[in-house]
Design an enzyme around this catalytic site. Structure first.
Site, PDB file in Angstrom:
ATOM      1  N   ASP A   1      -5.773  -3.819  -2.105  1.00 18.89           N
ATOM      2  CA  ASP A   1      -4.858  -3.522  -1.198  1.00 18.89           C
ATOM      3  C   ASP A   1      -4.231  -4.632  -0.662  1.00 18.89           C
ATOM      4  OD1 ASP A   1      -3.309  -2.791   1.444  1.00 18.89           O
ATOM      5  OD2 ASP A   1      -4.748  -0.901   1.230  1.00 18.89           O
TER       6      ASP A   1
ATOM      7  N   SER B   1       0.848  -1.036  -0.172  1.00 17.32           N
ATOM      8  CA  SER B   1      -0.184   0.038   0.026  1.00 17.32           C
ATOM      9  C   SER B   1       0.874   1.331   0.039  1.00 17.32           C
ATOM     10  CB  SER B   1      -0.862  -0.152   1.121  1.00 17.32           C
ATOM     11  OG  SER B   1      -2.004   0.899   1.029  1.00 17.32           O
TER      12      SER B   1
END
Length: 410
Positions: free
Chosen positions: A250, A106
């Site tokens: 993610d 991320s």
């Protein structure tokens, strides 16, 4: 630190119960009045170090070739400003090494691109993580459209920012670093398989394929695509000559931070022989945020109960991943280092609220801790007695807090 912090409940609500005050719930171990004195004592941190130090330290000669420096960067949205502060403060001390292997999830995937390339990109990272705001990252969708949309927000602003910040020249620099033996890995979560996918970003950057730069940025975007908040990123793959489409989000939905033995070229024969093939290697884990979620009085509403449970799950998963990295260091001889935002540091809880002032505070704290030599610890979560859980024998406790504000139920 969590991919689910967007779900955090607000505060404008009268609680239907008397919650334990934050100074108590966040202030260390409660004394169980039902337990005999001295029973169920947490393991002292000195005992933990005495047991584990001989496992980590070794008098074996260094393996052939230079020792490696491995950097693992966690997810955490705007808390990435803390990670950048640690890196830049570390540079100021003159002790920051050149990294041989970098992994990122991320926001850690964005930072990792520049961390791999070296300290000359410190100012760029500082500018990126202290001057942006939420409008640079996402755009909220109209509330009515959420009913048929794949996310509550559009990630187009982030996509444009990645095209600007991680341009073709930067990606070419990653390709050069790859040719020199450096490695950069980014994690996404495949929604179909529900598993972590690790991408060799240097191999992609140097692949020579015409869409290499586009794919590189698409993977970074996917790694930061908070499920439900950002739309999934579709990536085409070819299997047996047939093209399929995968949906990635993610990486933090699977692992918040990662280091795998398979990424470090571990000599399996030496490992089987009981030797430690990575003696002399350092592994540095930087958590973008805290190790434990701040306590928050949960409302008796289904959304808030679900959100609090998810937050607990993701923080716990992150600690487990850090423990895995620590265990890998014990088995292979690597020296373990962990940096995380101090629990006592007051912050906003929403990692997707990219507030400039808050990010500057986070950056300054990371920079301060790194420059004064207080950023790193050599033990994993729960090594400190205050972080260990002992069995409760009843419901009556004493709290080691002198003065707390007791809420009045109305």
């Amino acid at each position: 630190m969590t991919v689910f912090t967007v779900l955090l409940p607000g505060c404008a609500y009268r609680m239907d119960r008397a919650c334990v005050p934050k100074p108590v719930s966040n202030g260390g171990e409660l004394i169980d009045l039902h337990a005999p004195p001295g029973s169920d004592r947490p393991v002292d941190s000195e005992v933990f170090r005495a047991v584990t130090n001989p496992l980590q330290n070794s008098n074996a000669p260094l393996p052939e070739g230079k020792k490696q420096n491995v950097l693992a960067l966690s997810g955490g949205g705007m808390f990435g400003a803390y990670s950048v502060g640690v890196l830049n403060g570390w540079t100021t001390t003159g002790q920051r090494p050149s990294f041989d292997v970098v992994t990122g999830v991320s926001t850690g995937a964005i930072i990792g691109t520049f961390a791999l390339l070296g300290t000359e990109y410190d100012n760029r990272l500082c500018h990126l993580y202290t001057t942006i705001n939420s409008e640079d990252i996402y755009r909220d969708r109209p509330k009515l459209s959420i009913l048929w949309s794949d996310s509550t927000s559009s990630s187009k602003p982030l996509e444009r920012m990645l095209e600007k910040e991680i341009d073709d020249q930067i990606i070419q620099s990653v390709a050069v670093a790859h040719s020199q033996g450096k490695r950069f890995y980014v994690a996404t979560t495949n929604l179909d398989t529900r598993r972590l996918v690790i991408w060799d970003m240097g191999a992609i950057a140097s692949s020579g394929r015409p869409d290499a730069a586009k794919l590189y940025r698409k993977i970074i975007l996917a790694s930061a695509a908070v499920p439900g908040f950002f739309p999934p990123v579709k990536i085409d793959v070819t299997i047996n000559g047939r093209v399929y489409s995968e949906m990635h989000v993610d990486g933090g939905a699977a692992d918040q931070v990662f280091v795998r033995a398979s990424l470090l070229n571990v000599d399996e024969d030496r490992l089987k022989a009981g030797q430690k093939p990575l003696v002399g290697t350092n592994v540095y884990v930087i958590v973008a945020g805290k190790i434990y979620a701040d306590p928050e009085c949960t409302k008796s509403k289904i959304k808030d109960i679900a959100a609090s449970s998810l937050i607990s799950l993701v923080y716990s998963s992150a600690r487990n991943e850090i423990d895995k990295i620590y265990t890998l260091s014990l088995l292979t001889g690597m020296k373990f280092h962990l940096a995380a935002l101090p629990q006592e540091f007051a912050t906003k809880s929403d990692s997707l609220d990219f507030d400039r002032d808050e990010m500057r505070r986070l950056y300054a704290e990371g920079y301060r801790l790194a420059t004064c030599g207080q950023a790193w610890q050599a033990t994993p979560p729960a090594a400190d007695p205050a972080e260990q859980s002992t069995p409760r024998r009843g419901t009556d406790f004493l709290a080691p807090v002198q003065s707390v504000e007791i809420p009045i139920r109305r």
